[in-house]
Enzyme design. Structure first.
Site, short mmCIF file in Angstrom:
data_model
loop_
_atom_site.label_atom_id
_atom_site.label_comp_id
_atom_site.label_asym_id
_atom_site.label_seq_id
_atom_site.Cartn_x
_atom_site.Cartn_y
_atom_site.Cartn_z
N ARG A 25 0.83 -1.20 0.00
CA ARG A 25 0.00 0.00 0.00
C ARG A 25 0.87 1.25 0.00
NH1 ARG A 25 -3.05 -3.26 3.65
NH2 ARG A 25 -5.00 -3.91 2.70
N ASP A 42 -10.58 -3.89 8.00
CA ASP A 42 -9.73 -4.91 8.63
C ASP A 42 -10.42 -5.46 9.89
OD1 ASP A 42 -6.72 -3.82 7.40
OD2 ASP A 42 -8.41 -2.45 7.57
N ARG A 99 -12.98 -7.84 8.90
CA ARG A 99 -12.33 -9.10 8.49
C ARG A 99 -11.92 -9.90 9.73
NH1 ARG A 99 -8.67 -6.00 3.98
NH2 ARG A 99 -9.98 -6.43 2.17
N HIS A 117 -3.72 1.06 8.29
CA HIS A 117 -4.43 0.12 7.42
C HIS A 117 -3.36 -0.44 6.51
CE1 HIS A 117 -7.18 -1.66 4.56
NE2 HIS A 117 -6.74 -0.89 3.60
P1 NAD Z 1 -10.22 1.88 -9.71
O1 NAD Z 1 -9.02 2.03 -10.58
O2 NAD Z 1 -11.26 0.89 -10.11
O3 NAD Z 1 -10.94 3.29 -9.54
C1 NAD Z 1 -10.27 4.46 -9.28
C2 NAD Z 1 -10.93 5.55 -10.07
O4 NAD Z 1 -10.38 6.81 -9.69
C3 NAD Z 1 -10.73 5.39 -11.58
O5 NAD Z 1 -12.00 5.26 -12.20
C4 NAD Z 1 -10.06 6.69 -11.98
O6 NAD Z 1 -10.50 7.18 -13.25
C5 NAD Z 1 -10.48 7.62 -10.86
N1 NAD Z 1 -9.65 8.80 -10.70
C6 NAD Z 1 -8.29 8.91 -10.80
N2 NAD Z 1 -7.92 10.19 -10.57
C7 NAD Z 1 -9.05 10.90 -10.33
C8 NAD Z 1 -9.32 12.26 -10.03
N3 NAD Z 1 -8.35 13.16 -9.91
N4 NAD Z 1 -10.62 12.63 -9.84
C9 NAD Z 1 -11.61 11.72 -9.96
N5 NAD Z 1 -11.41 10.43 -10.24
C10 NAD Z 1 -10.15 10.01 -10.42
O7 NAD Z 1 -9.67 1.55 -8.24
P2 NAD Z 1 -10.50 0.95 -7.02
O8 NAD Z 1 -10.38 -0.51 -7.01
O9 NAD Z 1 -11.85 1.59 -7.03
O10 NAD Z 1 -9.65 1.49 -5.77
C11 NAD Z 1 -9.61 2.88 -5.49
C12 NAD Z 1 -8.70 3.14 -4.31
O11 NAD Z 1 -9.27 2.57 -3.12
C13 NAD Z 1 -7.30 2.53 -4.42
O12 NAD Z 1 -6.36 3.43 -3.90
C14 NAD Z 1 -7.39 1.29 -3.54
O13 NAD Z 1 -6.12 0.88 -3.06
C15 NAD Z 1 -8.26 1.84 -2.45
N6 NAD Z 1 -8.89 0.85 -1.58
C16 NAD Z 1 -8.91 1.13 -0.26
C17 NAD Z 1 -9.46 0.25 0.64
C18 NAD Z 1 -9.43 0.60 2.10
O14 NAD Z 1 -9.84 -0.21 2.97
N7 NAD Z 1 -8.96 1.79 2.47
C19 NAD Z 1 -10.04 -0.95 0.17
C20 NAD Z 1 -10.04 -1.20 -1.20
C21 NAD Z 1 -9.47 -0.29 -2.08
#
Ligand code: NAD
Length: 347
Positions: free
Chosen positions: A120, A180, A183, A207
């Site tokens: 991460r 988490d 989970r 996280h």
């Molecule tokens: P994804 O690639 O499917 O979606 C991300 C989206 O963000 C894309 O559609 C992209 O076009 C958009 N984007 C990029 N820059 C942008 C901007 N400036 N303004 C608006 N939109 C923008 O990815 P995902 O699977 O949806 O994951 C998104 C994030 O969430 C990742 O960083 C992932 O690691 C994180 N995540 C966090 C947790 C958590 O528990 N914190 C859990 C799962 C995923």
């Protein structure tokens, strides 16, 4: 039956205003009712799944989806809107920066995807620039919304959004270890053969890889886990079992990503829980990532500890009693996050 006596225009549900028809009280007075509006920035896997779960929850009246890829935002909105007849009343639409102004919650899921095997923290440089730009847009709009950051590495980015927006600490929270912790509860429920709803447990800290399983805060049916284990006797080597479960929680995301490329169902539900707590002023106890100011002996770092989450965001940090080894592990988690912030000149 009384008839509505206001002007026809009062019935309008103007796009972008976030306001819907206010039927008023029985004596005709009009209250300042407005839609509970959530803006989701990032309509990818996490953003869209969250929108789907939130729409089903009935907690929001208005959901706006924004994405750097406008076609993706349009497609997700259409797909969700086609299901409106099956959902509690809710408006779902493509959003713009103007939607920040009357939002109750803004959820940032925009960013780059975690690649298989990628830590991460390695995502940091790619995502810091993205959330900084979004934070500036929210600050410029003078939005009253609570901000919930999900993009990874979530603790670092929560800190960056907090500093960039200059908000009070509780108004910017990270989804942190809510996922988490769920989970953890799931794995404990499987191991112990007890309904997950009767298992209460928290993962604290980052996280990520330095997260801490707070065994001293873990209860089953209101009984501290040590006492429960003593009377249950299901496990052989208790310490080995505990290590195995904590490791499995820590590696959960990596496993899911190896199998299917991304995690989004459980985080969509975790975000719904956090955002519903804000919209309904529920004062739910959730381990969100928040700025610590002396709590647990830690300062000037965002990480997860149990917080009261309500209308104002993380309204209060709850200081539970941890054993020394857990406090030490939490301090280690904070030190790792501080080191990362220092590396990018934010410490
Ligand atoms: P994804 O690639 O499917 O979606 C991300 C989206 O963000 C894309 O559609 C992209 O076009 C958009 N984007 C990029 N820059 C942008 C901007 N400036 N303004 C608006 N939109 C923008 O990815 P995902 O699977 O949806 O994951 C998104 C994030 O969430 C990742 O960083 C992932 O690691 C994180 N995540 C966090 C947790 C958590 O528990 N914190 C859990 C799962 C995923």
């Amino acid at each position: 039956m009384e008839r509505y006596a206001g002007k026809r225009s009062d019935w309008s549900n103007e796009p972008g205003t976030g306001k819907v028809f206010n039927p008023g009280t029985k004596n005709g007075a009009q209250g300042p009712w407005s839609a509970r509006k959530v803006v989701i920035v990032g309509a990818g896997a996490v953003g869209a799944t969250f929108a789907y779960a939130l729409a089903q929850s009935g907690a929001a009246d208005d959901i706006a989806l924004i994405d750097a890829n406008p076609d993706l935002a349009k497609g997700q909105v259409l797909d969700l809107a086609h299901g409106l007849a099956f959902l509690p009343a809710v408006r779902i639409h493509v959003g713009s920066l103007a939607d920040y102004r009357d939002a109750d919650a803004i959820v940032i899921t925009a960013g780059a995807k975690q690649q298989p095997g990628e830590s991460r923290l390695a995502l940091l440089s790619r995502n810091a620039a993205i959330v900084k730009e979004i934070a500036r847009g929210i600050a410029d709009a003078d939005s009253p919304a609570a901000i919930i950051v999900t993009t990874n590495p979530v603790d670092i980015l929560t800190y960056i959004v907090l500093k960039e927006t200059g908000r009070a600490p509780g108004r910017v929270i990270g989804s942190g270890t809510v996922l988490d912790s769920f989970r953890f509860r799931y794995l404990l429920s499987q191991k112990c053969g007890v309904d997950v709803h009767n298992v209460h447990a928290f993962i604290l800290g980052e996280h990520g890889d330095s997260e801490v399983a707070a065994w001293s805060m873990t209860h089953i049916a209101g009984i501290p886990i040590d006492e429960y284990c003593a009377s249950c006797g299901r496990c052989g080597d208790r310490e080995a079992q505990r290590k195995k479960i904590a490791d499995e929680v820590r590696n959960s995301a990596y496993h899911v990503i190896d199998y299917k490329g991304a995690t989004y169902f459980a985080i969509g539900l975790a975000l719904t829980k956090i955002v519903a707590a804000v919209l309904r002023n529920q004062r739910s106890v959730l381990p969100v990532s928040t700025l610590l100011q002396g709590e647990y002996g830690l300062n000037d770092i965002c990480l997860s500890v149990p917080c009261l989450v309500g209308r104002a965001g993380a309204e209060r940090v709850i200081e539970g009693r941890l054993v020394d080894s857990e406090l030490k592990a939490l301090a280690n988690s904070a030190a790792i996050l501080k080191q990362t912030l220092a590396q990018i000149g934010k410490g």
